[in-house]
Design a protein around this motif. Structure first.
Motif, PDB file in Angstrom:
ATOM      1  N   ALA A 137       7.850  -0.889  -9.308  1.00 16.03           N
ATOM      2  CA  ALA A 137       7.066  -1.650  -8.340  1.00 16.03           C
ATOM      3  C   ALA A 137       5.621  -1.762  -8.791  1.00 16.03           C
ATOM      4  O   ALA A 137       4.692  -1.615  -8.009  1.00 16.03           O
ATOM      5  CB  ALA A 137       7.144  -0.996  -6.961  1.00 16.03           C
TER       6      ALA A 137
ATOM      7  N   GLU B 152       8.730  -4.162  -1.110  1.00 13.77           N
ATOM      8  CA  GLU B 152       7.854  -5.275  -1.476  1.00 13.77           C
ATOM      9  C   GLU B 152       7.857  -6.338  -0.368  1.00 13.77           C
ATOM     10  O   GLU B 152       6.826  -6.965  -0.095  1.00 13.77           O
ATOM     11  CB  GLU B 152       8.295  -5.875  -2.806  1.00 13.77           C
ATOM     12  CG  GLU B 152       7.973  -4.969  -3.992  1.00 13.77           C
ATOM     13  CD  GLU B 152       8.689  -5.374  -5.265  1.00 13.77           C
ATOM     14  OE1 GLU B 152       9.359  -6.427  -5.271  1.00 13.77           O
ATOM     15  OE2 GLU B 152       8.590  -4.626  -6.254  1.00 13.77           O
TER      16      GLU B 152
ATOM     17  N   SER C 296       3.758   2.050   1.470  1.00 10.15           N
ATOM     18  CA  SER C 296       2.901   1.004   0.912  1.00 10.15           C
ATOM     19  C   SER C 296       1.482   1.511   0.659  1.00 10.15           C
ATOM     20  O   SER C 296       0.869   1.186  -0.355  1.00 10.15           O
ATOM     21  CB  SER C 296       2.839  -0.196   1.862  1.00 10.15           C
ATOM     22  OG  SER C 296       4.104  -0.786   2.023  1.00 10.15           O
TER      23      SER C 296
ATOM     24  N   GLU D 121       3.969  -4.243  -9.489  1.00 13.67           N
ATOM     25  CA  GLU D 121       3.253  -5.349  -8.863  1.00 13.67           C
ATOM     26  C   GLU D 121       2.829  -5.044  -7.428  1.00 13.67           C
ATOM     27  O   GLU D 121       2.143  -5.834  -6.798  1.00 13.67           O
ATOM     28  CB  GLU D 121       4.118  -6.619  -8.877  1.00 13.67           C
ATOM     29  CG  GLU D 121       5.411  -6.506  -8.107  1.00 13.67           C
ATOM     30  CD  GLU D 121       6.552  -5.883  -8.910  1.00 13.67           C
ATOM     31  OE1 GLU D 121       7.703  -6.026  -8.498  1.00 13.67           O
ATOM     32  OE2 GLU D 121       6.271  -5.262  -9.943  1.00 13.67           O
ATOM     33  N   LEU D 122       3.239  -3.898  -6.899  1.00 18.51           N
ATOM     34  CA  LEU D 122       2.859  -3.513  -5.550  1.00 18.51           C
ATOM     35  C   LEU D 122       1.473  -2.875  -5.610  1.00 18.51           C
ATOM     36  O   LEU D 122       1.298  -1.780  -6.133  1.00 18.51           O
ATOM     37  CB  LEU D 122       3.878  -2.532  -4.975  1.00 18.51           C
ATOM     38  CG  LEU D 122       3.797  -2.253  -3.481  1.00 18.51           C
ATOM     39  CD1 LEU D 122       4.098  -3.511  -2.679  1.00 18.51           C
ATOM     40  CD2 LEU D 122       4.780  -1.152  -3.098  1.00 18.51           C
ATOM     41  N   ASP D 123       0.475  -3.575  -5.096  1.00 17.48           N
ATOM     42  CA  ASP D 123      -0.902  -3.112  -5.199  1.00 17.48           C
ATOM     43  C   ASP D 123      -1.100  -1.774  -4.486  1.00 17.48           C
ATOM     44  O   ASP D 123      -0.480  -1.508  -3.448  1.00 17.48           O
ATOM     45  CB  ASP D 123      -1.856  -4.144  -4.594  1.00 17.48           C
ATOM     46  CG  ASP D 123      -1.948  -5.413  -5.418  1.00 17.48           C
ATOM     47  OD1 ASP D 123      -1.643  -5.345  -6.629  1.00 17.48           O
ATOM     48  OD2 ASP D 123      -2.306  -6.466  -4.858  1.00 17.48           O
TER      49      ASP D 123
ATOM     50  N   TRP E 200      12.990  -5.464   5.305  1.00 16.39           N
ATOM     51  CA  TRP E 200      12.736  -4.024   5.221  1.00 16.39           C
ATOM     52  C   TRP E 200      13.403  -3.291   6.388  1.00 16.39           C
ATOM     53  O   TRP E 200      14.055  -2.264   6.192  1.00 16.39           O
ATOM     54  CB  TRP E 200      11.237  -3.751   5.212  1.00 16.39           C
ATOM     55  CG  TRP E 200      10.891  -2.302   5.354  1.00 16.39           C
ATOM     56  CD1 TRP E 200      10.325  -1.690   6.438  1.00 16.39           C
ATOM     57  CD2 TRP E 200      11.106  -1.254   4.379  1.00 16.39           C
ATOM     58  NE1 TRP E 200      10.177  -0.339   6.212  1.00 16.39           N
ATOM     59  CE2 TRP E 200      10.645  -0.050   4.967  1.00 16.39           C
ATOM     60  CE3 TRP E 200      11.642  -1.227   3.099  1.00 16.39           C
ATOM     61  CZ2 TRP E 200      10.692   1.167   4.288  1.00 16.39           C
ATOM     62  CZ3 TRP E 200      11.702  -0.008   2.416  1.00 16.39           C
ATOM     63  CH2 TRP E 200      11.231   1.177   3.010  1.00 16.39           C
TER      64      TRP E 200
ATOM     65  N   LEU F 295      12.920  -0.532  -3.459  1.00 17.70           N
ATOM     66  CA  LEU F 295      11.620  -1.066  -3.830  1.00 17.70           C
ATOM     67  C   LEU F 295      11.521  -2.560  -3.547  1.00 17.70           C
ATOM     68  O   LEU F 295      10.456  -3.062  -3.164  1.00 17.70           O
ATOM     69  CB  LEU F 295      11.336  -0.771  -5.300  1.00 17.70           C
ATOM     70  CG  LEU F 295      11.179   0.720  -5.629  1.00 17.70           C
ATOM     71  CD1 LEU F 295      10.993   0.927  -7.122  1.00 17.70           C
ATOM     72  CD2 LEU F 295      10.003   1.322  -4.859  1.00 17.70           C
ATOM     73  N   THR F 296      12.610  -3.279  -3.728  1.00 16.07           N
ATOM     74  CA  THR F 296      12.601  -4.708  -3.399  1.00 16.07           C
ATOM     75  C   THR F 296      12.341  -4.910  -1.910  1.00 16.07           C
ATOM     76  O   THR F 296      11.541  -5.776  -1.509  1.00 16.07           O
ATOM     77  CB  THR F 296      13.932  -5.364  -3.794  1.00 16.07           C
ATOM     78  OG1 THR F 296      14.089  -5.275  -5.212  1.00 16.07           O
ATOM     79  CG2 THR F 296      13.964  -6.826  -3.385  1.00 16.07           C
TER      80      THR F 296
ATOM     81  N   ALA G 266       5.559  -4.985   2.281  1.00 16.48           N
ATOM     82  CA  ALA G 266       4.164  -5.079   1.853  1.00 16.48           C
ATOM     83  C   ALA G 266       3.650  -6.507   1.872  1.00 16.48           C
ATOM     84  O   ALA G 266       2.443  -6.739   2.015  1.00 16.48           O
ATOM     85  CB  ALA G 266       4.015  -4.492   0.448  1.00 16.48           C
ATOM     86  N   SER G 267       4.544  -7.493   1.765  1.00 16.74           N
ATOM     87  CA  SER G 267       4.122  -8.896   1.796  1.00 16.74           C
ATOM     88  C   SER G 267       3.570  -9.288   3.155  1.00 16.74           C
ATOM     89  O   SER G 267       2.778 -10.225   3.272  1.00 16.74           O
ATOM     90  CB  SER G 267       5.303  -9.814   1.444  1.00 16.74           C
ATOM     91  OG  SER G 267       6.227  -9.893   2.525  1.00 16.74           O
TER      92      SER G 267
END
Length: 287
Positions: A154, A247, A197, A156-158, A260, A243-244, A250-251
């Protein structure tokens, strides 16, 4: 549920009860109903009338195993039963942290109801108990302090910066203390997803987030005896799916949040299935 019918209701609820607004997102009521039926079925099992303590103990062990597996320490269940020292290496410390957290979670319900942040601090202290404890343990990270717990897959997850972490933790606490009409699954999923997150601590964020979810499921009355180890389900569904779905949370989109919550529901159903198997084994005298 038709999306166009749900949107006005969600908008009205979001002003007064933001968590309840998530409960009417497309697909979420169905997930809530499926979880409720599964939990009712295991609580109605005849073994629960006289051996519920044994089922709870087994669920705690299996839940700890699942949580540790998600954190990179995928040990056989029998290894957890056999071991007494969990300090030998990083994997052993991860498993030890998961075991301590599942044992501690049941006793933190009162603290959680008064001060979720205090309960989270305690959970982090417990998780780090097998490692060197310093000034960073038991409090949210400060500027410049790293998170020694990358979410594999993950990238790309800030990672939110400390001021955002503090603000969002305060917001989550305010929502929880204000009370909500949202179903238990929704509240538990939001607590879990928000903590995972944010990664507020320098370590053990995953195990702490999953332990907090367990506290919510007990405290809301959905799983008062803590016999439904969602951690088992998360591990069974796999890290990639976990994790998908995270994400999606988190979006912040309605679709991502609903996915989720649905993922959390599926994991909880699988945890229930595990405990039904334990009940059946106890009934046969095989456990």
């Amino acid at each position: 549920m038709a999306t166009n019918a749900a949107q006005p209701a969600a908008q009205e609820l979001s002003a007064t009860d933001p968590l309840a607004a998530l409960g009417i997102l497309p697909g979420v009521p169905e997930a809530v109903d499926a979880v409720r039926r599964a939990v009712d079925a295991v609580y109605g099992h005849r073994v629960m009338r006289r051996r519920s303590d044994e089922v709870t103990a087994e669920a705690a062990l299996r839940g700890a195993r699942g949580s540790a597996a998600l954190a990179g320490a995928d040990w056989p269940l029998e290894e957890l039963r056999r071991r007494s020292d969990f300090s030998a290496d990083e994997q052993a410390r991860t498993v030890g942290a998961a075991l301590r957290l599942t044992a501690e979670a049941g006793g933190l319900l009162g603290v959680w109801r008064r001060s979720p942040l205090q309960a989270l601090a305690r959970l982090h202290l417990v998780a780090a108990g097998g490692a060197a404890v310093d000034a960073t343990v038991g409090r949210p990270r400060l500027a410049g302090e790293p998170v020694d717990e990358p979410l594999v897959g993950a990238a790309e997850l800030d990672l939110p910066k400390p001021p955002e972490v503090t603000a969002r933790l305060d917001g989550l606490t305010a929502l929880l203390l204000a009370g909500t009409s949202a179903p238990a699954l929704v509240v538990a999923a939001v607590v879990h997803g928000e903590l995972l997150s944010l990664r507020p601590f320098g370590s053990f964020n995953g195990p702490v987030a999953r332990a907090a979810e367990r506290i919510v499921l007990v405290g809301t009355g959905l799983d008062p005896k803590s016999i439904c180890p969602a951690e088992v389900g998360y591990a069974e569904l796999g890290t990639a799916a976990y994790l998908t779905a995270l994400e999606g949370y988190a979006s912040g989109t309605a679709e991502g949040m609903a996915e989720w919550i649905g993922h959390c529901g599926r994991a909880l159903e699988l945890g229930v299935r595990e405990s039904v198997a334990v009940c059946e084994a106890l009934q046969r005298g095989a456990a």
